[in-house]
Design a protein around this motif. Structure first.
Motif, PDB file in Angstrom:
ATOM      1  N   ARG A   3     -13.192  -8.122  25.054  1.00 53.21           N
ATOM      2  CA  ARG A   3     -11.955  -8.506  24.393  1.00 53.21           C
ATOM      3  C   ARG A   3     -10.778  -8.283  25.335  1.00 53.21           C
ATOM      4  NH1 ARG A   3     -11.320  -6.609  18.237  1.00 53.21           N
ATOM      5  NH2 ARG A   3     -13.458  -7.414  18.411  1.00 53.21           N
ATOM      6  N   GLU A   4      -9.930  -9.295  25.484  1.00 47.14           N
ATOM      7  CA  GLU A   4      -8.847  -9.226  26.440  1.00 47.14           C
ATOM      8  C   GLU A   4      -7.490  -9.465  25.784  1.00 47.14           C
ATOM      9  OE1 GLU A   4      -9.358 -12.217  29.428  1.00 47.14           O
ATOM     10  OE2 GLU A   4      -9.036 -13.881  28.044  1.00 47.14           O
ATOM     11  N   PHE A   5      -6.485  -8.881  26.389  1.00 46.50           N
ATOM     12  CA  PHE A   5      -5.116  -9.016  25.913  1.00 46.50           C
ATOM     13  C   PHE A   5      -4.613 -10.441  26.084  1.00 46.50           C
ATOM     14  CE2 PHE A   5      -0.620  -9.080  27.138  1.00 46.50           C
ATOM     15  CZ  PHE A   5      -0.042  -8.594  25.971  1.00 46.50           C
ATOM     16  N   VAL A   6      -3.868 -10.922  25.097  1.00 46.98           N
ATOM     17  CA  VAL A   6      -3.245 -12.239  25.158  1.00 46.98           C
ATOM     18  C   VAL A   6      -1.728 -12.130  25.122  1.00 46.98           C
ATOM     19  CG1 VAL A   6      -2.998 -14.490  24.047  1.00 46.98           C
ATOM     20  CG2 VAL A   6      -5.235 -13.355  24.101  1.00 46.98           C
ATOM     21  N   ALA A   7      -1.196 -11.473  24.099  1.00 49.46           N
ATOM     22  CA  ALA A   7       0.251 -11.380  23.934  1.00 49.46           C
ATOM     23  C   ALA A   7       0.592 -10.228  23.011  1.00 49.46           C
ATOM     24  CB  ALA A   7       0.820 -12.693  23.373  1.00 49.46           C
ATOM     25  N   ALA A   8       1.814  -9.729  23.121  1.00 51.12           N
ATOM     26  CA  ALA A   8       2.298  -8.677  22.238  1.00 51.12           C
ATOM     27  C   ALA A   8       3.783  -8.871  21.984  1.00 51.12           C
ATOM     28  CB  ALA A   8       2.037  -7.296  22.828  1.00 51.12           C
ATOM     29  N   ILE A   9       4.231  -8.354  20.858  1.00 49.87           N
ATOM     30  CA  ILE A   9       5.635  -8.448  20.492  1.00 49.87           C
ATOM     31  C   ILE A   9       6.065  -7.131  19.868  1.00 49.87           C
ATOM     32  CG2 ILE A   9       5.073  -9.539  18.271  1.00 49.87           C
ATOM     33  CD1 ILE A   9       7.695 -11.196  18.648  1.00 49.87           C
ATOM     34  N   ILE A  10       7.165  -6.599  20.372  1.00 52.72           N
ATOM     35  CA  ILE A  10       7.667  -5.314  19.913  1.00 52.72           C
ATOM     36  C   ILE A  10       8.347  -5.477  18.554  1.00 52.72           C
ATOM     37  CG2 ILE A  10       9.093  -3.312  20.554  1.00 52.72           C
ATOM     38  CD1 ILE A  10       6.626  -3.844  22.312  1.00 52.72           C
ATOM     39  N   ARG A  11       8.551  -4.368  17.883  1.00 53.87           N
ATOM     40  CA  ARG A  11       8.958  -4.337  16.476  1.00 53.87           C
ATOM     41  C   ARG A  11      10.030  -5.325  16.060  1.00 53.87           C
ATOM     42  NH1 ARG A  11       8.524   0.165  18.940  1.00 53.87           N
ATOM     43  NH2 ARG A  11       6.915   1.703  18.390  1.00 53.87           N
ATOM     44  N   GLY A  12      11.139  -5.360  16.780  1.00 53.22           N
ATOM     45  CA  GLY A  12      12.232  -6.236  16.411  1.00 53.22           C
ATOM     46  C   GLY A  12      12.040  -7.682  16.827  1.00 53.22           C
ATOM     47  N   GLY A  13      11.069  -7.949  17.691  1.00 59.28           N
ATOM     48  CA  GLY A  13      10.765  -9.304  18.105  1.00 59.28           C
ATOM     49  C   GLY A  13      11.477  -9.775  19.357  1.00 59.28           C
ATOM     50  N   ASP A  14      12.308  -8.931  19.948  1.00 58.17           N
ATOM     51  CA  ASP A  14      13.088  -9.351  21.101  1.00 58.17           C
ATOM     52  C   ASP A  14      12.391  -9.103  22.434  1.00 58.17           C
ATOM     53  OD1 ASP A  14      15.274  -6.474  21.496  1.00 58.17           O
ATOM     54  OD2 ASP A  14      13.373  -6.649  20.429  1.00 58.17           O
ATOM     55  N   ILE A  66       4.448 -15.960  21.400  1.00 55.20           N
ATOM     56  CA  ILE A  66       4.263 -15.068  20.264  1.00 55.20           C
ATOM     57  C   ILE A  66       5.597 -14.901  19.549  1.00 55.20           C
ATOM     58  CG2 ILE A  66       4.658 -12.954  21.603  1.00 55.20           C
ATOM     59  CD1 ILE A  66       2.506 -11.601  19.853  1.00 55.20           C
ATOM     60  N   SER A  67       5.547 -14.834  18.233  1.00 55.76           N
ATOM     61  CA  SER A  67       6.749 -14.642  17.438  1.00 55.76           C
ATOM     62  C   SER A  67       6.402 -13.860  16.183  1.00 55.76           C
ATOM     63  CB  SER A  67       7.392 -15.987  17.072  1.00 55.76           C
ATOM     64  OG  SER A  67       6.509 -16.783  16.304  1.00 55.76           O
ATOM     65  N   ARG A  68       7.405 -13.295  15.554  1.00 52.53           N
ATOM     66  CA  ARG A  68       7.168 -12.573  14.304  1.00 52.53           C
ATOM     67  C   ARG A  68       8.310 -12.810  13.341  1.00 52.53           C
ATOM     68  NH1 ARG A  68       6.423  -6.536  15.815  1.00 52.53           N
ATOM     69  NH2 ARG A  68       6.300  -6.257  13.532  1.00 52.53           N
ATOM     70  N   ASP A  69       7.980 -12.703  12.069  1.00 53.99           N
ATOM     71  CA  ASP A  69       8.959 -12.802  11.002  1.00 53.99           C
ATOM     72  C   ASP A  69       8.772 -11.556  10.153  1.00 53.99           C
ATOM     73  OD1 ASP A  69      10.498 -13.326   8.739  1.00 53.99           O
ATOM     74  OD2 ASP A  69      10.068 -15.466   8.782  1.00 53.99           O
ATOM     75  N   ASN A  70       9.611 -10.577  10.385  1.00 56.64           N
ATOM     76  CA  ASN A  70       9.450  -9.306   9.688  1.00 56.64           C
ATOM     77  C   ASN A  70       9.713  -9.427   8.188  1.00 56.64           C
ATOM     78  OD1 ASN A  70       8.702  -7.942  11.990  1.00 56.64           O
ATOM     79  ND2 ASN A  70      10.763  -7.184  12.437  1.00 56.64           N
ATOM     80  N   ALA A  71      10.551 -10.380   7.797  1.00 52.00           N
ATOM     81  CA  ALA A  71      10.815 -10.591   6.384  1.00 52.00           C
ATOM     82  C   ALA A  71       9.575 -11.108   5.660  1.00 52.00           C
ATOM     83  CB  ALA A  71      11.977 -11.549   6.191  1.00 52.00           C
ATOM     84  N   LYS A  72       8.750 -11.893   6.358  1.00 56.08           N
ATOM     85  CA  LYS A  72       7.528 -12.446   5.783  1.00 56.08           C
ATOM     86  C   LYS A  72       6.283 -11.658   6.165  1.00 56.08           C
ATOM     87  CE  LYS A  72       9.253 -17.194   5.637  1.00 56.08           C
ATOM     88  NZ  LYS A  72       9.007 -18.597   6.068  1.00 56.08           N
ATOM     89  N   SER A  73       6.441 -10.661   7.009  1.00 57.27           N
ATOM     90  CA  SER A  73       5.324  -9.838   7.485  1.00 57.27           C
ATOM     91  C   SER A  73       4.243 -10.683   8.155  1.00 57.27           C
ATOM     92  CB  SER A  73       4.730  -9.015   6.339  1.00 57.27           C
ATOM     93  OG  SER A  73       5.676  -8.102   5.834  1.00 57.27           O
ATOM     94  N   LEU A 107       5.413   3.393  22.563  1.00 58.68           N
ATOM     95  CA  LEU A 107       5.367   3.198  24.003  1.00 58.68           C
ATOM     96  C   LEU A 107       5.177   1.735  24.357  1.00 58.68           C
ATOM     97  CD1 LEU A 107       3.096   6.188  25.069  1.00 58.68           C
ATOM     98  CD2 LEU A 107       5.583   6.067  25.117  1.00 58.68           C
ATOM     99  N   PHE A 108       5.948   1.251  25.308  1.00 62.52           N
ATOM    100  CA  PHE A 108       5.770  -0.094  25.829  1.00 62.52           C
ATOM    101  C   PHE A 108       4.586  -0.181  26.785  1.00 62.52           C
ATOM    102  CE2 PHE A 108      10.612  -1.014  25.495  1.00 62.52           C
ATOM    103  CZ  PHE A 108      10.493  -1.110  24.129  1.00 62.52           C
ATOM    104  N   TYR A 109       4.213   0.947  27.392  1.00 61.51           N
ATOM    105  CA  TYR A 109       3.240   0.957  28.472  1.00 61.51           C
ATOM    106  C   TYR A 109       1.859   0.476  28.059  1.00 61.51           C
ATOM    107  CZ  TYR A 109       6.909   4.108  30.112  1.00 61.51           C
ATOM    108  OH  TYR A 109       8.119   4.660  30.457  1.00 61.51           O
ATOM    109  N   GLY A 110       1.461   0.722  26.824  1.00 61.46           N
ATOM    110  CA  GLY A 110       0.101   0.450  26.398  1.00 61.46           C
ATOM    111  C   GLY A 110      -0.111  -0.819  25.603  1.00 61.46           C
ATOM    112  N   VAL A 111       0.858  -1.716  25.574  1.00 58.48           N
ATOM    113  CA  VAL A 111       0.750  -2.895  24.710  1.00 58.48           C
ATOM    114  C   VAL A 111      -0.341  -3.856  25.137  1.00 58.48           C
ATOM    115  CG1 VAL A 111       3.141  -2.782  23.939  1.00 58.48           C
ATOM    116  CG2 VAL A 111       2.568  -4.113  25.984  1.00 58.48           C
ATOM    117  N   ARG A 112      -0.819  -3.763  26.371  1.00 57.84           N
ATOM    118  CA  ARG A 112      -1.874  -4.636  26.879  1.00 57.84           C
ATOM    119  C   ARG A 112      -3.265  -4.027  26.729  1.00 57.84           C
ATOM    120  NH1 ARG A 112       0.369  -8.587  30.519  1.00 57.84           N
ATOM    121  NH2 ARG A 112       2.623  -8.232  30.787  1.00 57.84           N
ATOM    122  N   THR A 113      -3.339  -2.836  26.163  1.00 55.38           N
ATOM    123  CA  THR A 113      -4.581  -2.074  26.104  1.00 55.38           C
ATOM    124  C   THR A 113      -5.137  -2.048  24.691  1.00 55.38           C
ATOM    125  OG1 THR A 113      -3.782  -0.677  27.909  1.00 55.38           O
ATOM    126  CG2 THR A 113      -5.651   0.138  26.638  1.00 55.38           C
TER     127      THR A 113
END
Length: 126
Positions: free
Chosen positions: A45-56, A70-77, A103-109
């Protein structure tokens, strides 16, 4: 805890597009960093994409940079993965994942993520 359900997978020809969606249920979706991973037959299993809490802040694997968004809509979960210019090597089961890590460091793991969806199959034909 958060429950994750992926949808949107299917069969597409090379050069085509698909949009995957991950619906989350549970508490405080906005507090989780969200990721997409994929697993091809015979591969890990390999990393594709990640998005931090606020989406920025977003991260992408080199293999999908410029093709996937990658995108997120926190209002719609929900968190989505728009996949364009698909290649046969993009074929695999795509998994949505969530982590409460700050931590930002581990988002690909893989081990960073606490919760996983069941996966959705993406098949790109040549």
């Amino acid at each position: 805890q958060v429950q994750l359900v992926e949808s949107g997978g299917g069969l597409v020809q090379a050069g085509g597009s698909l949009r995957l969606s991950c619906a989350a249920s549970g508490r405080t979706f906005s507090s989780y960093t969200m990721g997409w991973f994929r697993q091809a037959p015979g591969k890990e299993r390999e990393f594709v994409a990640a998005i931090i809490r606020g989406g920025d802040i977003k991260y992408y694997a080199d293999s999908v940079e410029g093709r996937f968004t990658i995108s997120r809509d926190n209002a719609k979960s929900t968190v989505d993965l728009q996949m364009n210019s698909l290649k046969p090597e993009d074929t695999g089961v795509y998994y949505c994942a969530a982590t409460a890590s700050t931590l930002f460091y581990g988002v690909r793991t893989r081990s960073t993520y606490d919760y996983w969806g069941q996966g959705t199959q993406v098949t790109v034909s040549s």
